[in-house]
Write a protein that holds these residues in place. Structure first.
Motif, PDB file in Angstrom:
ATOM      1  N   ALA A  16     -10.063  50.818-129.925  1.00 34.92           N
ATOM      2  CA  ALA A  16     -10.829  51.526-128.755  1.00 34.92           C
ATOM      3  C   ALA A  16     -11.661  52.508-129.067  1.00 34.92           C
ATOM      4  O   ALA A  16     -12.629  52.542-128.779  1.00 34.92           O
ATOM      5  N   VAL A  17     -10.953  53.401-130.080  1.00 35.37           N
ATOM      6  CA  VAL A  17     -11.716  54.490-130.622  1.00 35.37           C
ATOM      7  C   VAL A  17     -13.097  53.833-131.297  1.00 35.37           C
ATOM      8  O   VAL A  17     -14.463  54.345-131.231  1.00 35.37           O
ATOM      9  N   ASP A  20     -15.678  52.559-129.078  1.00 40.81           N
ATOM     10  CA  ASP A  20     -16.334  53.528-128.321  1.00 40.81           C
ATOM     11  C   ASP A  20     -17.438  54.000-129.034  1.00 40.81           C
ATOM     12  O   ASP A  20     -18.502  54.199-128.716  1.00 40.81           O
ATOM     13  N   GLU A  21     -16.960  54.426-130.328  1.00 38.45           N
ATOM     14  CA  GLU A  21     -18.089  54.820-131.402  1.00 38.45           C
ATOM     15  C   GLU A  21     -19.212  53.917-131.613  1.00 38.45           C
ATOM     16  O   GLU A  21     -20.390  54.202-131.727  1.00 38.45           O
ATOM     17  N   SER A  23     -20.322  51.597-129.461  1.00 36.99           N
ATOM     18  CA  SER A  23     -21.216  51.334-128.231  1.00 36.99           C
ATOM     19  C   SER A  23     -21.926  52.649-128.094  1.00 36.99           C
ATOM     20  O   SER A  23     -23.139  52.651-127.539  1.00 36.99           O
ATOM     21  N   LYS A  24     -21.368  53.859-128.392  1.00 38.10           N
ATOM     22  CA  LYS A  24     -22.414  55.129-128.365  1.00 38.10           C
ATOM     23  C   LYS A  24     -23.470  55.150-129.394  1.00 38.10           C
ATOM     24  O   LYS A  24     -24.620  55.315-129.194  1.00 38.10           O
ATOM     25  N   HIS A  27     -26.151  52.618-128.077  1.00 36.81           N
ATOM     26  CA  HIS A  27     -26.455  53.440-127.027  1.00 36.81           C
ATOM     27  C   HIS A  27     -27.532  54.314-127.215  1.00 36.81           C
ATOM     28  O   HIS A  27     -28.675  54.369-126.698  1.00 36.81           O
TER      29      HIS A  27
END
Length: 88
Positions: A16-17, A20-21, A23-24, A27
């Motif tokens: 998950a971490v 998230d990294e 996707s950031k 983005h």
């Protein structure tokens, strides 16, 4: 402090971490360390490769066991000994 009882918690947490990294980074328009393969896809390839090699090794061991059992059975029944030629 309570301990985590789920054995797969840290693997899920790490995944998950990393997701998230990534996707950031996507983005924000920056690139990750490797453009072609993300961390998650590399981990999935490693897991798949491990499963395939495990199956190959298992099947190889089964084949060796089967061949050794057949050869021992043939030796026990004297099928491996040369037969004397009987001429009449």
């Amino acid at each position: 402090m309570a301990l985590v009882r789920d054995p797969y918690f840290w693997k899920r947490f790490s995944t998950a971490v990393h997701m998230d990294e990534e996707s950031k980074a996507v983005h924000q328009g920056t690139h990750t360390k490797e453009d072609t393969a993300s961390w998650l896809s590399r981990e999935q390839r490693k897991s798949k490769r491990s499963i395939i090699w495990g199956c190959v090794i298992f099947l190889g061991l089964v084949l060796v066991i089967i061949v050794s059992v057949v050869l021992s059975w043939l030796a026990k029944n004297n099928w491996l000994q040369p037969r004397p030629h009987t001429t009449q």
